[in-house]
Design an enzyme around this catalytic site. Sequence first.
Site, PDB file in Angstrom:
ATOM      1  N   ASP A   1       3.236   0.277  -0.851  1.00 32.40           N
ATOM      2  CA  ASP A   1       2.058   1.098  -1.168  1.00 32.40           C
ATOM      3  C   ASP A   1       0.784   0.249  -1.217  1.00 32.40           C
ATOM      4  O   ASP A   1       0.749  -0.792  -1.876  1.00 32.40           O
ATOM      5  CB  ASP A   1       2.299   1.779  -2.533  1.00 32.40           C
TER       6      ASP A   1
ATOM      7  N   CYS B   1       4.860   6.854  -6.880  1.00 32.74           N
ATOM      8  CA  CYS B   1       5.382   6.254  -5.645  1.00 32.74           C
ATOM      9  C   CYS B   1       5.725   7.363  -4.644  1.00 32.74           C
ATOM     10  O   CYS B   1       6.545   8.246  -4.938  1.00 32.74           O
ATOM     11  CB  CYS B   1       6.630   5.420  -5.955  1.00 32.74           C
TER      12      CYS B   1
ATOM     13  N   HIS C   1       6.478   1.485  -8.997  1.00 26.75           N
ATOM     14  CA  HIS C   1       5.199   1.979  -9.526  1.00 26.75           C
ATOM     15  C   HIS C   1       5.239   3.486  -9.665  1.00 26.75           C
ATOM     16  O   HIS C   1       5.881   4.181  -8.864  1.00 26.75           O
ATOM     17  CB  HIS C   1       4.038   1.547  -8.620  1.00 26.75           C
TER      18      HIS C   1
ATOM     19  N   ARG D   1      -1.875   0.549  -2.732  1.00 25.17           N
ATOM     20  CA  ARG D   1      -2.542   0.438  -4.032  1.00 25.17           C
ATOM     21  C   ARG D   1      -1.879  -0.588  -4.947  1.00 25.17           C
ATOM     22  O   ARG D   1      -2.379  -0.909  -6.010  1.00 25.17           O
ATOM     23  CB  ARG D   1      -2.547   1.806  -4.732  1.00 25.17           C
TER      24      ARG D   1
ATOM     25  N   CYS E   1       6.813  -2.323  -3.767  1.00 24.23           N
ATOM     26  CA  CYS E   1       6.579  -1.239  -2.811  1.00 24.23           C
ATOM     27  C   CYS E   1       5.454  -1.624  -1.850  1.00 24.23           C
ATOM     28  O   CYS E   1       4.542  -2.367  -2.189  1.00 24.23           O
ATOM     29  CB  CYS E   1       6.212   0.048  -3.553  1.00 24.23           C
TER      30      CYS E   1
HETATM   31 ZN   LIG Z   1       5.685   3.280  -3.650  1.00 20.94          ZN
END
Ligand SMILES: [Zn+2]
Length: 208
Positions: free
Chosen positions: A43, A100, A97, A45, A41
């Site tokens: 993302d 998400c 994750h 993080r 992803c």
């Molecule tokens: Zn995600």
Amino acid sequence: MNIEQIFKNNQEWIQSKINTDSSYFSNLSKGQTPDILYIGCADSRVSAEELMGVAPGDVFVHRNIANMVPNTDLNVMSVIEYAVMHLKVNNIVVCGHYFCGGVKAAMQSQDLGILNPWLRNIRDVYRTHKDELNAIDDEEEKYKRLVELNVEEQCINVIKTAAVQRAYRDRKINIHGWVFDIHSGKLVDLKIDFKRILDDVMEIYHLD
Ligand SMILES: [Zn+2]
């Protein structure tokens, strides 16, 4: 984090690499031979290399919203083709994750414009597994389970690609479904039963 700081960080990073190995960058420029393709992803993080503890050159990385592998997406399809046919990776990881945002958005009915067709791929995962998901009362548990099922379905999409189907003929490519638990930092192997899935998929999607 300001942009100037990033360039300062870069200078420090160059220096620290050269301090431990003076030929670090000249070796890096010779080429790449990663054995792993990681699809994760976007993302902020979930930083692929850092959470796996790998160095530049170890892993070929592709990231998008909710680690999707839609067969009409030229981007992810090109990444898989290149990694499998040219880099000859022997491992493909799809890493989702918990928490998400993409999966969360797909569970809601808000109109998100251009994101709608992208998220619809996750809604299709929900539809495919709706009996299991609807049986979970706890909303957070349901959300976590959809993250896991999405990883499983994207792994199946990887297996269905022509590149992987072709590669299966002459070598063994391992597909891995993982989830990164942001809450604990732990990387979890979902231990998906690919043998069973592969038999089902091959029956329908195999290429001559
Ligand atoms: Zn995600």
